[in-house]
Design an enzyme around this catalytic site. Structure first.
Site, PDB file in Angstrom:
ATOM      1  N   ASP A 177      -1.424   7.507  -6.232  1.00 38.43           N
ATOM      2  CA  ASP A 177      -1.646   6.362  -5.350  1.00 38.43           C
ATOM      3  C   ASP A 177      -1.979   5.115  -6.164  1.00 38.43           C
ATOM      4  OD1 ASP A 177      -2.119   4.945  -2.900  1.00 38.43           O
ATOM      5  OD2 ASP A 177      -4.265   5.262  -3.180  1.00 38.43           O
ATOM      6  N   ASP A 233       0.814  -1.210   0.000  1.00 42.27           N
ATOM      7  CA  ASP A 233       0.000   0.000   0.000  1.00 42.27           C
ATOM      8  C   ASP A 233       0.847   1.259   0.000  1.00 42.27           C
ATOM      9  OD1 ASP A 233      -2.044   1.783   0.231  1.00 42.27           O
ATOM     10  OD2 ASP A 233      -2.683   1.155   2.234  1.00 42.27           O
TER      11      ASP A 233
END
Length: 444
Positions: free
Chosen positions: A327, A112
């Site tokens: 992201d 992540d």
């Protein structure tokens, strides 16, 4: 006698050189780089994959995760030290295989870029959620150790760290969905498998050894591998060994299920050559996120200037640095409401035809004529880098007869999501503070 002394000096020097080489050759080899699979959580290689779901059902889940993730990111920016909003449970879109300990114990964790701490469940675990993978037993690892409270990594925990009676550093992370993990901040050897050669091992990597974990985790959650910009993340801890370089290449959603996306480290992670464009990486708060500066979007030849979240609508300010987060864990791209409205208007003018509504209420711009659309290229104008996005990166088929614009309006946060990054080699240079893009066929 002089000859003896001379031989002694030469032998001593030779031993020193050999010791120095043996201590540093492994690190130098790692700088040469390595590549490993970056597994989509919705691919057949993922434990989260449900073969009974259609691809459209899986997409809808990814879209909903994007919205939830955006909400958590807003909370993190508003309260960067708030323990309740520090990380996101199951928020990432990709997985990595790593191992911890000596001998190495495998872990398939969510990788992540919106989180920092690496953690996994550890024995003894009086309050652990059910997990398919075996729990990590620190007693079985020859290289495991807990970290003291004066360790720099313990200081990096901030309000999420504390000290127990024997000076062991402990951590406590709570997620926005009321899940949590608590345990000892520890260190051990971390090993990453390579698709191109021998595994790469890194001693002394700090991670959370969770002894009390619960909430909404399910048995397929093996742990989390933080790839964010904070000091506890995997990429920051490996920064000196891999030269601060990593990159990924995300395959299209429609690709052959046997082909996986890839993440690269070290020299393998360098993005360069013809067609490469680079933009500054901006420092922001919290330092977990990777911030870029988006100056506008062009729909075909029509340029739309970026509009932020300023309350003063009548006097547009200069573009704020670091106004968008890049992201890999967010599927959709989120844009400020006013800016999105201008972009959508330019798109509808360019495409023509009849728009339709999204029955799930996620997208603002959709069309039912899937095969007859002429979608223009959209160019993302980052500072110093124009990134041309073909329809693959900007529209997504959400049903058999429905295709939608994969950028959506947001009230307070902008995110450049992973659909916009498909078939690009996206490189992060943390030493020179830049992000690079190179159009690439990621299936090859």
């Amino acid at each position: 006698m002089e000859g003896f002394n001379l031989k002694f000096v030469f032998c001593t020097l030779a031993i020193i050189v050999l010791i120095h080489f043996s201590e540093h050759s492994h690190a130098e080899a790692k700088i040469d780089g390595f590549t490993t699979d970056f597994i989509s959580r919705d691919s057949p290689h993922s434990p989260f994959y449900n073969p009974s779901e259609t691809k459209y059902q899986r997409l809808q889940k990814a879209f909903r995760r994007s919205i939830l993730r955006g909400n958590h990111f807003r909370a993190m920016r508003a309260s960067p030290n708030d323990i309740q909003s520090d990380v996101i449970s199951g928020g990432g879109a990709y997985l990595m295989n790593i191992s911890l300990g000596t001998p190495p114990v495998p872990m398939l964790g969510i990788a992540d870029t919106g989180s920092d701490l690496i953690w996994r469940q550890c024995l003894p675990c009086p309050n652990c959620y059910e997990q398919v993978e075996p729990l990590f037993d620190p007693k079985e690892s020859e290289t495991y150790k807990t970290l003291d409270c004066d360790n720099e990594f313990c200081q990096d925990l901030g309000q999420q760290g504390s000290c127990d009676d024997d000076n062991t550093c402990t951590y406590s992370y709570s997620y926005g969905d009321r899940s949590y993990t608590r345990g000892d901040l520890s260190s051990d050897t971390l090993t990453i498998g390579s698709t191109e050669g021998d595994p790469a091992s890194f001693p002394g990597i700090a991670f959370g050894c969770g002894h009390d974990n619960g909430g909404t985790f399910n048995e397929k959650d093996g742990g989390l591998i933080g790839l964010g910009g904070g000091p506890l993340s995997l990429v920051m801890q490996l920064s000196s060994e891999v030269g601060g370089q990593f990159s990924y290449c995300l395959v299209p959603l429609s690709s052959d299920s046997t082909v996986s996306s890839k993440i690269n480290f070290g020299k393998s992670g360098v993005v360069s050559g013809s067609g490469t464009v680079s933009t500054p990486l901006i420092k922001g708060t919290p330092d977990t996120f990777y911030y870029l500066t988006l100056e506008g979007l062009s729909v075909g030849s029509e340029k739309v200037a970026f509009k932020g979240f300023s309350e003063n609508k009548s006097s547009p300010a200069a573009v704020e640095e670091g106004n968008i987060i890049i992201d890999s864990g967010t599927t959709l791209t989120l844009l400020p409401q006013d800016f999105y409205t201008d972009v959508e208007s330019a798109l509808t003018n360019a495409i023509g035809g009849q728009t339709t509504t999204d029955p799930n209420g996620i997208f603002s711009l959709c069309y039912s004529s899937v095969n007859n659309l002429e979608i223009p290229t959209i160019t993302a104008h980052f500072t110093g880098a124009d990134v041309q996005l073909p329809p693959l990166n900007t529209f997504v088929q959400v049903q058999e007869d429905l295709v939608c614009f994969s950028m959506i309006p947001s009230s307070s946060l902008a995110i450049f999501g992973n659909l916009a990054q498909i078939n690009f080699l996206v490189g992060y240079d943390l030493k020179n503070n830049k992000v690079s893009f190179k159009h690439t066929d990621c299936t090859e």
